[in-house]
Design an enzyme around this catalytic site. Structure first.
Site, PDB file in Angstrom:
ATOM      1  N   ASP A 417       0.840  -1.202   0.000  1.00  0.00           N
ATOM      2  CA  ASP A 417       0.000   0.000   0.000  1.00  0.00           C
ATOM      3  C   ASP A 417       0.876   1.254   0.000  1.00  0.00           C
ATOM      4  OD1 ASP A 417      -2.274   1.565   0.163  1.00  0.00           O
ATOM      5  OD2 ASP A 417      -2.433   1.404   2.342  1.00  0.00           O
ATOM      6  N   GLU A 420       2.568   5.120  -3.965  1.00  0.00           N
ATOM      7  CA  GLU A 420       2.594   6.112  -5.070  1.00  0.00           C
ATOM      8  C   GLU A 420       3.943   6.801  -5.161  1.00  0.00           C
ATOM      9  OE1 GLU A 420       0.181   5.895  -2.707  1.00  0.00           O
ATOM     10  OE2 GLU A 420      -1.084   4.717  -4.031  1.00  0.00           O
ATOM     11  N   ASP A 497      -8.995   3.787  -2.183  1.00  0.00           N
ATOM     12  CA  ASP A 497      -9.951   4.213  -1.162  1.00  0.00           C
ATOM     13  C   ASP A 497     -11.258   4.716  -1.759  1.00  0.00           C
ATOM     14  OD1 ASP A 497      -7.991   3.476   0.547  1.00  0.00           O
ATOM     15  OD2 ASP A 497      -7.298   5.511   0.962  1.00  0.00           O
TER      16      ASP A 497
HETATM   17  C1  GLC Z   1      -4.745   3.417   2.813  1.00  0.00           C
HETATM   18  C2  GLC Z   1      -5.228   2.197   2.068  1.00  0.00           C
HETATM   19  C3  GLC Z   1      -6.293   1.496   2.878  1.00  0.00           C
HETATM   20  C4  GLC Z   1      -5.743   1.149   4.256  1.00  0.00           C
HETATM   21  C5  GLC Z   1      -5.242   2.410   4.937  1.00  0.00           C
HETATM   22  C6  GLC Z   1      -4.551   2.116   6.262  1.00  0.00           C
HETATM   23  O1  GLC Z   1      -5.736   4.367   2.893  1.00  0.00           O
HETATM   24  O2  GLC Z   1      -5.684   2.505   0.792  1.00  0.00           O
HETATM   25  O3  GLC Z   1      -6.755   0.355   2.219  1.00  0.00           O
HETATM   26  O4  GLC Z   1      -6.729   0.546   5.022  1.00  0.00           O
HETATM   27  O5  GLC Z   1      -4.303   3.073   4.111  1.00  0.00           O
HETATM   28  O6  GLC Z   1      -3.454   1.317   6.082  1.00  0.00           O
END
Ligand code: GLC
Length: 823
Positions: A417, A420, A497
Site C-alpha cells: 500500500d 505512489e 480508497d
Molecule cells: C490506505 C489504504 C487502505 C488502508 C489504509 C490504512 O488508505 O488505501 O486500504 O486501510 O491506508 O493502512
C-alpha cells in the site's frame, strides 16, 4: 550506413543501425531525431527526440533507455528497411510501416499493404522545449509539457484504457494526468488516481489498434477534449517513446501489449475466494473473531487481511508482540480453518536508531534523497519516515530479502500500500503535486519527476522476488495500490480508497474494466466501500456485483461502521451468503478465466467492448460485464431498484439468474428488462456456451473439482466450454479440458478433450443442457432425464464421449423456460 537526403528539409539523413533492442532506423534532423524499431510482430516503436541537440551534449549519440514497463526477456526486434519516397522516408517493419514527412515531421503508422492498407495513427506534429531551470516554484521550475505529440482523433473513434480512471469506458473528451496519487477520498470525477498506464486501445468502426507511450515521467493526455479531433500527449521528459500496436480486434491489441510488457502470473486459488479486511482489526483475537463469525454463519471465507495495526509502531517488517504474540502460530491456526493471512506492507521506513530496517537502508544508501543530496525525510504512518528507492535494482534486491520475515511465518500473500509513494508532509518543506515526494527528489541520477509513476513497480517486483526466493513452492499473492505499465507482472491492483456509496459501486465496474483494458487482468474494488458507512442493501448488491471481480475483498476504513456480512440482520446475511456461494460455485470458471488471463491478457472481468467492439451499445456499456464470452453479469447498482435494463449483444441469451434456473431465452442486439429483487443477480448464458461450475464450499481446497456441472446453452450447431484445473497453488502442471458439443442433424456428439494432467482424483460430472428439444436416445451417459426442456446427464468417471440422438425437426432453441438446471 548513413543515407543523406536531398533538399533542405527538417530531416536530412537516415541510417539503419543496431540498437540495444535490435535493429533500428534513425532519422536525423538538425535538432530532432526519430528512432524506429520493430520489437514484435505487429508492433512498431517510434522514439521521438524533439530536442535531441538541446538535451544531449554528445549529439548525435542517443542515451540508452531502461524501461520499467517492458518485460525483461523481450527478444531482439526484427529487421526493418528504410527508403526515400519523394519527400517521405518509408520505414517498413514487421507487419507495420511508418511514413515520415521530411518537411513537417508529421508521420503515420500503417498496417497491411496495397488495397488493404489502413492508417492506424497519424501524428501531425511533435515538438519539444529545452528544460527550464528557473529557481522558482516547483511547478514552474519544471516544464511539465516539455515534449508534445499530437495525434489525429478521427470522428467516432473510442479511446479505451489509459489505466485507472473514473468516467465512462471511452475516455474521449477527458483530460488525463499520469501522476500516481493517493487521493483520499476519491470521487467520481477525480483524476489522477493511483495507477498510471499510458496505453489506450483505439476502436474505430469495430477495428482496434493500440498506442502505448512508455514514459514513467509525469505526463498528460488530452483525449479530444481541448481539440475535438486531436489526442495531445505532453510529457515532462525529454523524449516520447511510442509503441503502435496492431489489432484488428481489441483482444489482439491486449495480447501484443502483454507480449511487450509481460503477462500476469497465475494467482493461487485461495486468493479468488472471499476475503475479509478492515483497517481496525488490531490483534490476532480480532481476526479469530472474524473467522469465527464467518464459520458460525456458514459464510465461505479464504483469507483475512491485516492492516497497519499489526506492526510495532508502524515499523515495516515488524509485528507488535502485544497484538500478535506468535505470528507463525496464528498463521497455522487460521490455515487449519482454511484461511490465509494477508498483511499490509507500506514503503515508508521509520527513522529510528537501532531499527534494523532503517539502519540497513541508510547504510546501504537505499533511500530517496533531496535535490541537495540529504536523505529525504517525510511523514507517513511512521513519522519521521524515509523512502526506499525502488527504482534502483539493488534496492529491489534488498527489499526482496526482507520478505523472509513473512515467508518464514508461513505468509503467502501481501498487500503493498501507499506506494505512489504517499507522503503526508516533508521535513524539508517543498511544494509537491499531491501527497507525495517533490519533483526534484533524487533517485540515484534521476529525478522524482521521471520515476514517480514507476515507484510501485519496483516495490511489488521485490515482493515477487522475495516469495520466489523464500517460499519457492507456493504461488504468492501480491496486491498493490499503485503501479505503472507492466505492474501486472508483479501484482494485482485494487482501486484504492473508494466510498460506501451507490455511485462508487457503479464506478467500480468501468474502473476495473478500464484496468483490464490497460493490461491489468486481475483488479478489484473494495466490496462495501472503504470510506463512510455502508448499508445492508448496498453491501448485498456490492457482493452480487463482485461475484465476477478478479478477487473479492470486503474492506473498510478505521472509524466506519462494521461491514462484515452479518452486520445488517439475517435477511441481508442470507443474500450475501447466496452471493458468496454463487462465487464459489463459479470458481471453476473464474479460475479458468484467470488461467486464460495469464496466457492471453484477457481480463477476468471483461467489458462488452472487448468482444463486441463494432456494436455501439455493447462497446459503451459499463454497468454490466462479461465473464468469458458467454456469461453476462448485470448487477443492480442503484438503491431501491428491483428491476434493471440489460443490454444483450448478438446471439441468443438464456437467463440463468443466480445460476439456479434457466429462464427465458432472448435474442441479442436488444435491451431486456431483468426482474431483480434483492436476492437476485441477473446472469445470462449465451447460446453455444458450456460453463463449468461446482458446489459451494466453506473455503477453497484444490482446483481439481471433485464435483462438476456443466451448464450448457446449446446453439443449433453445438457448444464449447473450457476448464483449467490444477492443485490451486504451487507450480505443478495443470490440465486444460475442452468440452465440445457438435450437432449434425439429429445427432449431437459431446466430447471431453483433456490436455495435461491435474493429478488423479475422481470427478463426478453432470451436464445440464438447455436448447435441445426432446431426446430419443443417449449413449455413453450413466443416466439422463429431461425436465422442462433441460436435459440432465450424469456421466461415468473418466468419460470421453456422449452421443445423443434428438427428435427430428426440433432445435429446441426456445425451450427451458423456468426449468431448473442445478437442483
Ligand atoms: C490506505 C489504504 C487502505 C488502508 C489504509 C490504512 O488508505 O488505501 O486500504 O486501510 O491506508 O493502512
Amino acid at each position: 550506413m548513413r543515407v543523406t537526403l536531398g533538399g533542405i528539409m527538417r530531416f536530412s539523413s537516415f541510417e539503419v543501425a543496431s540498437g540495444d533492442q535490435g535493429p533500428e532506423v534513425r532519422v536525423w534532423g538538425d535538432a530532432d531525431v526519430l528512432v524506429v524499431s520493430a520489437p514484435l510482430p505487429g508492433v512498431l516503436r517510434a522514439r521521438l527526440f524533439p530536442e535531441a541537440r538541446a538535451n544531449t551534449l554528445g549529439f548525435p549519440r542517443l542515451s540508452a533507455k531502461r524501461s520499467f514497463a517492458l518485460r525483461p526477456d523481450l527478444p531482439m526486434g526484427a529487421p526493418l528497411t528504410a527508403t526515400e519516397e519523394g519527400s517521405e522516408v518509408l520505414i517498413v517493419g514487421d507487419g507495420l510501416s511508418l511514413r515520415l514527412d521530411r518537411v513537417t515531421g508529421a508521420w503515420r503508422v500503417l498496417t497491411g499493404s496495397g488495397e488493404s492498407q489502413r492508417v492506424l495513427i497519424q501524428a501531425h506534429s511533435w515538438s519539444g522545449e529545452a528544460p527550464t531551470q528557473r529557481p522558482a516554484l516547483d511547478a514552474e521550475r519544471f516544464n511539465l509539457r516539455r515534449t508534445r505529440l499530437n495525434l489525429d482523433a478521427p470522428d467516432g473513434a473510442m479511446y479505451l484504457g489509459f489505466g485507472e480512471r473514473v468516467g465512462p469506458l471511452d475516455k474521449r473528451g477527458m483530460h488525463l494526468t499520469f501522476w500516481n496519487t493517493d487521493c483520499f477520498p476519491h470521487h467520481t470525477e477525480t483524476d489522477p488516481l493511483y495507477v498510471s498506464v499510458p496505453f489506450t486501445t483505439v476502436v474505430q468502426s469495430g477495428q482496434a489498434h493500440g498506442v502505448f507511450v512508455d514514459e514513467p515521467w509525469r505526463m498528460e493526455v488530452d483525449v479530444a477534449r481541448a481539440h475535438p479531433n486531436e489526442v495531445r500527449w505532453a510529457s515532462s521528459g525529454p523524449e516520447l517513446d511510442v509503441y503502435v500496436l496492431a489489432g484488428p480486434r481489441p483482444a489482439d491489441v491486449l495480447r501484443r501489449y502483454a507480449d511487450l510488457t509481460g503477462y500476469a502470473p497465475m494467482p493461487p486459488l485461495w486468493a479468488l475466494g472471499a476475503a475479509q479486511s478492515r483497517w481496525g482489526y488490531r490483534t490476532a483475537d480480532d481476526l479469530r473473531a472474524v473467522i469465527q463469525g464467518y464459520r458460525d454463519r456458514n459464510l465461505p471465507l479464504d483469507s483475512v487481511y491485516v492492516d497497519i495495526d499489526h506492526m510495532d509502531a508502524y515499523k515495516v517488517w515488524t509485528v507488535s508482540c502485544a497484538n500478535f504474540p506468535d505470528l507463525s502460530a496464528f498463521v497455522k491456526e487460521a490455515g487449519a480453518q482454511g484461511v490465509k493471512l494477508v498483511p499490509i506492507v507500506d514503503p515508508g521506513v521509520k527513522v529510528e536508531a537501532g531499527y534494523d530496517v532503517y539502519e540497513e537502508a541508510a547504510r546501504g544508501d537505499h533511500l530517496v534523497r533531496t535535490a541537495r543530496g540529504d536523505v529525504l525525510v517525510g511523514e507517513v504512518w511512521p513519522d519521521p519516515a524515509v523512502f526506499p528507492d525502488f527504482t534502483r535494482p539493488e534496492v529491489v534486491t534488498w527489499w526482496a530479502g526482507r520478505h523472509k520475515f513473512f515467508a518464514d511465518a508461513g505468509i503467502q500473500g501481501q498487500w503493498n500500500d501507499m506506494n505512489e509513494p504517499a507522503c503526508f508532509s516533508l521535513r524539508q518543506p517543498r511544494e509537491t503535486e499531491g501527497k507525495t515526494l517533490p519533483y526534484d527528489a533524487r533517485h540515484g541520477t534521476r529525478t522524482h519527476l521521471e520515476v514517480h509513476n514507476a515507484y510501485a513497480n519496483g516495490m511489488s517486483e521485490a515482493s515477487r522476488l522475495g516469495y520466489a526466493k523464500f517460499s519457492p513452492n507456493i504461488r504468492p499473492w501480491v496486491l498493490t495500490r499503485a503501479g505503472y505499465a507492466g505492474i501486472q507482472r508483479h501484482a494485482t491492483v485494487w482501486t484504492g480508497d473508494n466510498t460506501a456509496t451507490w455511485s462508487h459501486l457503479a464506478l467500480s465496474l468501468p474502473m476495473i474494466q478500464g484496468l483490464g483494458l490497460s493490461g491489468i487482468p486481475f483488479a478489484a474494488a473494495d466490496v462495501g466501500g472503504f470510506a463512510g458507512d455502508t448499508t445492508g442493501e448496498l453491501l448485498a448488491r456490492w457482493y452480487q456485483a463482485a461475484v465476477g471481480y478478479a478477487f473479492l475483498r470486503n474492506h473498510a476504513a478505521l472509524g466506519t461502521a462494521d461491514q462484515e456480512p452479518w452486520r445488517f440482520g439475517e435477511a441481508v446475511t442470507d443474500v450475501i451468503r447466496a452471493a458468496l456461494e454463487l462465487r464459489y460455485r463459479l470458481l471453476p470458471h473464474l479460475y479458468t478465466l484467470a488461467h486464460a488471463a495469464t496466457r492471453t491478457a484477457l481480463p477476468v472481468l471483461r467489458p462488452l467492448a472487448l468482444h463486441w467492439p463494432a456494436d455501439e451499445d455493447a462497446a459503451r456499456e459499463d454497468t454490466q460485464y462479461l465473464l468469458g464470452e458467454g456469461l453476462l453479469v448485470a448487477p443492480v447498482l442503484r438503491a431501491g431498484h428491483r428491476r434493471r435494463l440489460v443490454y444483450l449483444p448478438a446471439g441468443r441469451w438464456a437467463a440463468v439468474f443466480n445460476l439456479s434456473q434457466f429462464g427465458p431465452v432472448h435474442a441479442g442486439g436488444q435491451h431486456v428488462v431483468a426482474d431483480a429483487p434483492l436476492d437476485t443477480l441477473p446472469l445470462y448464458l449465451r447460446a453455444g456456451t458450456a460453463l463449468p461450475v461446482t458446489e459451494a464450499a466453506p473455503h477453497t481446497t484444490s482446483a481439481c473439482w471433485a464435483r462438476l456441472t456443466w451448464l450448457i446453452h446449446a446453439a443449433p450447431d453445438g457448444f464449447v466450454g473450457q476448464l483449467y484445473e490444477d492443485t490451486g497453488d504451487g507450480h505443478a502442471g495443470g490440465r486444460l479440458t475442452r468440452l465440445v458439443g457438435e450437432r449434425q442433424g439429429e445427432r449431437l456428439t459431446i466430447r471431453r478433450e483433456a490436455d495435461g494432467s491435474a493429478g488423479t482424483f475422481e470427478q463426478r460430472e453432470t451436464l445440464h443442457v438447455l436448447g435441445l428439444g426432446p431426446v430419443r436416445e443417449v449413449q455413453g451417459a450413466a443416466s439422463f432425464a429431461t425436465e422442462s426442456g433441460v436435459l440432465r446427464l450424469t456421466l461415468p468417471a473418466h468419460w470421453q464421449t456422449v452421443t445423443l440422438t434428438l427428435e427430428p425437426g426440433e432445435d429446441g432453441a426456445d425451450a427451458g423456460v423456468d426449468a431448473n438446471p442445478t437442483a
